[in-house]
Structure formats: structure tokens, C-alpha cells
Design an enzyme around this catalytic site. Structure first.
Site, short mmCIF file in Angstrom:
data_model
loop_
_atom_site.label_atom_id
_atom_site.label_comp_id
_atom_site.label_asym_id
_atom_site.label_seq_id
_atom_site.Cartn_x
_atom_site.Cartn_y
_atom_site.Cartn_z
N HIS A 104 0.80 -1.22 0.00
CA HIS A 104 0.00 0.00 0.00
C HIS A 104 0.84 1.28 0.00
O HIS A 104 0.27 2.37 -0.17
CB HIS A 104 -0.97 0.00 1.19
CG HIS A 104 -2.32 0.56 0.87
ND1 HIS A 104 -3.45 0.31 1.61
CD2 HIS A 104 -2.74 1.38 -0.13
CE1 HIS A 104 -4.49 0.94 1.09
NE2 HIS A 104 -4.08 1.60 0.04
N ASP A 131 -9.86 -0.24 4.23
CA ASP A 131 -8.69 -0.90 4.80
C ASP A 131 -8.98 -1.31 6.23
O ASP A 131 -9.75 -0.64 6.93
CB ASP A 131 -7.51 0.10 4.78
CG ASP A 131 -6.13 -0.56 4.82
OD1 ASP A 131 -6.00 -1.64 5.42
OD2 ASP A 131 -5.19 0.04 4.26
N HIS A 133 -6.57 -1.15 8.24
CA HIS A 133 -5.58 -0.31 8.91
C HIS A 133 -5.67 1.13 8.42
O HIS A 133 -6.09 1.39 7.28
CB HIS A 133 -4.16 -0.85 8.64
CG HIS A 133 -4.01 -2.32 8.91
ND1 HIS A 133 -4.23 -3.29 7.94
CD2 HIS A 133 -3.69 -2.98 10.04
CE1 HIS A 133 -4.05 -4.49 8.47
NE2 HIS A 133 -3.72 -4.33 9.74
N ASP A 135 -2.99 3.23 8.10
CA ASP A 135 -1.80 3.58 7.30
C ASP A 135 -1.43 5.05 7.51
O ASP A 135 -1.09 5.78 6.58
CB ASP A 135 -2.04 3.30 5.81
CG ASP A 135 -2.21 1.81 5.54
OD1 ASP A 135 -1.89 1.00 6.42
OD2 ASP A 135 -2.68 1.46 4.44
N HIS A 148 4.45 0.70 4.23
CA HIS A 148 3.06 0.51 3.78
C HIS A 148 2.06 0.89 4.87
O HIS A 148 0.86 0.95 4.60
CB HIS A 148 2.81 -0.91 3.25
CG HIS A 148 2.78 -2.00 4.28
ND1 HIS A 148 2.25 -3.25 4.03
CD2 HIS A 148 3.23 -2.05 5.56
CE1 HIS A 148 2.37 -4.02 5.09
NE2 HIS A 148 2.95 -3.31 6.03
N ASP A 235 -7.41 -1.81 0.13
CA ASP A 235 -6.52 -2.87 0.58
C ASP A 235 -7.33 -4.16 0.65
O ASP A 235 -8.43 -4.17 1.23
CB ASP A 235 -5.96 -2.50 1.96
CG ASP A 235 -4.88 -3.44 2.46
OD1 ASP A 235 -5.03 -4.67 2.31
OD2 ASP A 235 -3.89 -2.94 3.04
N ASP A 237 -7.11 -6.52 2.51
CA ASP A 237 -7.41 -6.96 3.88
C ASP A 237 -8.62 -6.23 4.48
O ASP A 237 -9.01 -6.50 5.61
CB ASP A 237 -6.18 -6.86 4.79
CG ASP A 237 -5.77 -5.44 5.17
OD1 ASP A 237 -6.59 -4.51 5.09
OD2 ASP A 237 -4.59 -5.28 5.57
N GLU A 280 -2.07 -5.09 -1.91
CA GLU A 280 -1.75 -6.00 -0.81
C GLU A 280 -2.20 -7.44 -1.03
O GLU A 280 -2.41 -8.18 -0.08
CB GLU A 280 -2.29 -5.48 0.53
CG GLU A 280 -1.65 -4.17 0.99
CD GLU A 280 -0.23 -4.31 1.53
OE1 GLU A 280 0.28 -5.46 1.62
OE2 GLU A 280 0.38 -3.26 1.85
#
Length: 308
Positions: A104, A131, A133, A135, A148, A235, A237, A280
Site C-alpha cells: 500500500h 482498509d 488499517h 496507514d 506501507h 486494501d 485486507d 496487498e
């Protein structure tokens, strides 16, 4: 590559960014290949879109770089500058760039490029970040050292100046035009930055309590108010690892398959999508390329695939 004339409004330009310099786990550099081996192109072409594959952005071999955070950050910044130029060029042409990652960190370049192209016509860019996360770390706040986990901070003008200054818009993204959807794993420093800057962040609890439709309606309003459209950075995830196992940093409790498709369908309905990242995907951790195939289906939904 296609040799037929490109019709900008109906053209998607694939830009592979096989970067793993921002991640601890190896293998995500093979994500663009996994995406190209999926049904992505066929699904987009079935929608009547012209798909122009621009190949991969050159990325230095991780093994040949000095094993220092500074050297890796410098290399990532150079790759992101290239990504920014390519993204801006597509948006200027009215073509929708689709970045295939890679980790990312590439979004520090892609979103900066979209911001530049819109800035040239007097507009700002919105950013929807799907996402697990945030980031939102900087080289000073990071616990892992992995870049990332830093692209959003740099797009907001924080962190390392060369990486934070890739856009002609300063900063590339204003806090009021950024919205997170699906967060469920944040560091304390990231939580503080979200509060300090007043960033709108919808966690999985918000989706649980309010429903995906209500959350996405708010997200679209945030990303389109006072902007010339938005960049979508997704992302893999963001989706629950039961559906998307081929990711380097899985977190249980993510979006379901239908929630993920609904989010993309809502994105398409806005008519305001200017550029997109899908990042990702790590084929080493995947099963029969399932995560790349899921990503292809989600991208198709973002570009107009409908059930009926």
C-alpha cells in the site's frame, strides 16, 4: 497491449506496481501478476470498457538495496514519484487508472498523481480508504518501520518531506476530504492523529451498527463535497480473511463478500470515481488465486457490473 484507439471516458488503464519495499512479508510484489491472471480484464471488457494495460512500474530489487530504513524509504519515494506521474497522465486524459499492487505504500504516489491532475483544473481530490488499517504512521511514530503503514500520513503532508511532496497540490489530500471505511486495527499514534485532524473514520463497529449502506453514503458525501471526484484506495485486507486469505496482514472481522460488493456498487453509482488502487494481494499466502479473483470481481462492481 490494445492497439485500438482509446476512448478516454470508457477506458481503464492498468498500471502494475510490483512493490514489496514497504512490507515486512515478501511476496506482495507478485500481486500485479496474480491480478492479470485473474478474470479482471475479461470482466471489465464485458462491461464495454476498453482495457489498456500499461505494464509495470519499474521497482528496484529489494535484495540489492542497502538494508537501512533510509535507503528503502528513498527507493519507495522514487517508485511513488513514477506512479504519481503515470496516474496524473491518465486522469488528465480522462482515462481511469487502476493501480494493481504491490504493497500500500504505492498509494502515496497514486493518490498524489490524482491530486495533481485535479489541482491543475482547480479542484481537490477526495479519498476513500477501504482498509483494516489506517496507514497513518510516519517514520517517527511507526512501531514496525514498514512504509506501507504510512501512505495516508504522507498524503496529508506529514512524515518524510520528499514522500509527502509528490503532488502539486499541497497537501495532496486535505483531512476533510479523507474518509476511512472498515478500520479495525490501529496504533495509538494513528488514533491520536485521526482525532487531532478531525478525520472521518468509520470502523467495523459503525458498519455493524448502522449498516454498510448508511456508512458508504456518508463516506461518498465526505469524499465528494468540495472535490472534483475521489480516488478509491482498497486494501484487500479490508475484506474478511475468510473471503480474502491472500493478504500479508489479515485481521478477522472484516467486510463480508456482499458488503464489499455493495461498497463497490455504491462507488460506481456516484459517477465520481477518478482513480483506484487494489493492493496487498500476496499470492504466496493465497489459495488457488482466490483473493485475486475476488479482487477482480470487486473491481468489476466498482466499474459498473450489476446483478440485474
Amino acid at each position: 497491449m490494445h492497439t485500438t484507439p482509446l476512448h478516454p471516458a470508457r477506458t481503464v488503464r492498468l498500471i502494475g506496481v510490483p512493490i514489496d519495499l514497504g512490507a515486512a512479508r515478501r511476496g506482495v510484489d507478485m500481486g500485479p501478476s496474480a491480478m492479470r491472471l485473474s478474470s479482471l480484464v475479461q470482466q471489465l471488457e464485458r462491461l464495454g470498457l476498453t482495457v489498456h494495460d500499461a505494464g509495470n512500474v519499474p521497482v528496484p530489487d529489494r535484495a540489492l538495496l542497502p538494508a537501512t530504513p533510509a535507503a528503502r524509504l528513498q527507493a519507495i519515494t522514487a517508485v511513488c514519484a513514477d506512479v504519481a506521474d503515470r496516474t496524473a497522465a491518465a486522469v488528465r486524459e480522462g482515462i481511469t487508472p487502476l493501480m494493481l499492487g504491490g504493497d500500500h505504500s504505492l498509494a502515496a504516489g497514486s493518490v498524489a498523481g490524482t491530486a495533481t491532475a485535479l489541482h491543475e483544473r482547480g479542484e481537490r481530490v477526495g479519498l476513500i480508504w477501504l482498509d483494516a488499517h489506517a496507514d497513518l504512521n510516519t517514520p517517527q511514530t511507526t512501531l514496525s518501520g514498514n512504509v506501507h503503514g504510512m501512505p495516508v500520513a504522507h498524503l496529508l503532508g506529514l512524515g518524510d518531506p520528499p514522500l509527502a511532496q509528490l503532488s502539486s497540490a499541497t497537501p495532496a489530500v486535505r483531512p476533510q476530504h479523507l474518509v476511512y471505511v472498515g478500520l479495525r486495527d490501529l496504533d495509538d499514534a494513528e488514533k491520536a492523529t485521526i482525532r487531532d485532524l478531525g478525520i472521518r473514520a468509520f470502523t467495523m463497529r459503525d458498519i455493524d451498527e448502522r449498516g454498510l449502506r448508511a456508512v458508504m453514503d456518508d463516506a461518498v458525501t465526505i469524499a465528494t463535497t468540495g472535490t472534483g471526484g475521489f480516488h478509491l484506495s482498497c486494501d484487500a485486507d479490508w475484506v474478511d480473511p475468510q473471503e480474502a486469505p491472500g493478504v500479508g496482514t489479515p485481521v478477522r472481522g472484516g467486510a463480508t463478500l456482499r458488503e464489499a460488493h455493495l461498497a463497490m456498487e455504491i462507488i460506481h453509482d456516484t459517477g465520481a470515481l477518478r482513480a483506484m488502487d487494489l493492493v496487498e494481494i500476496n499470492p504466496i499466502l493465497d489459495a488457488r488465486n482466490a483473493t485475486a479473483e475476488l479482487a477482480a470481481e470487486l473491481i468489476a462492481s466498482a466499474f459498473g457490473r450489476r446483478i440485474l
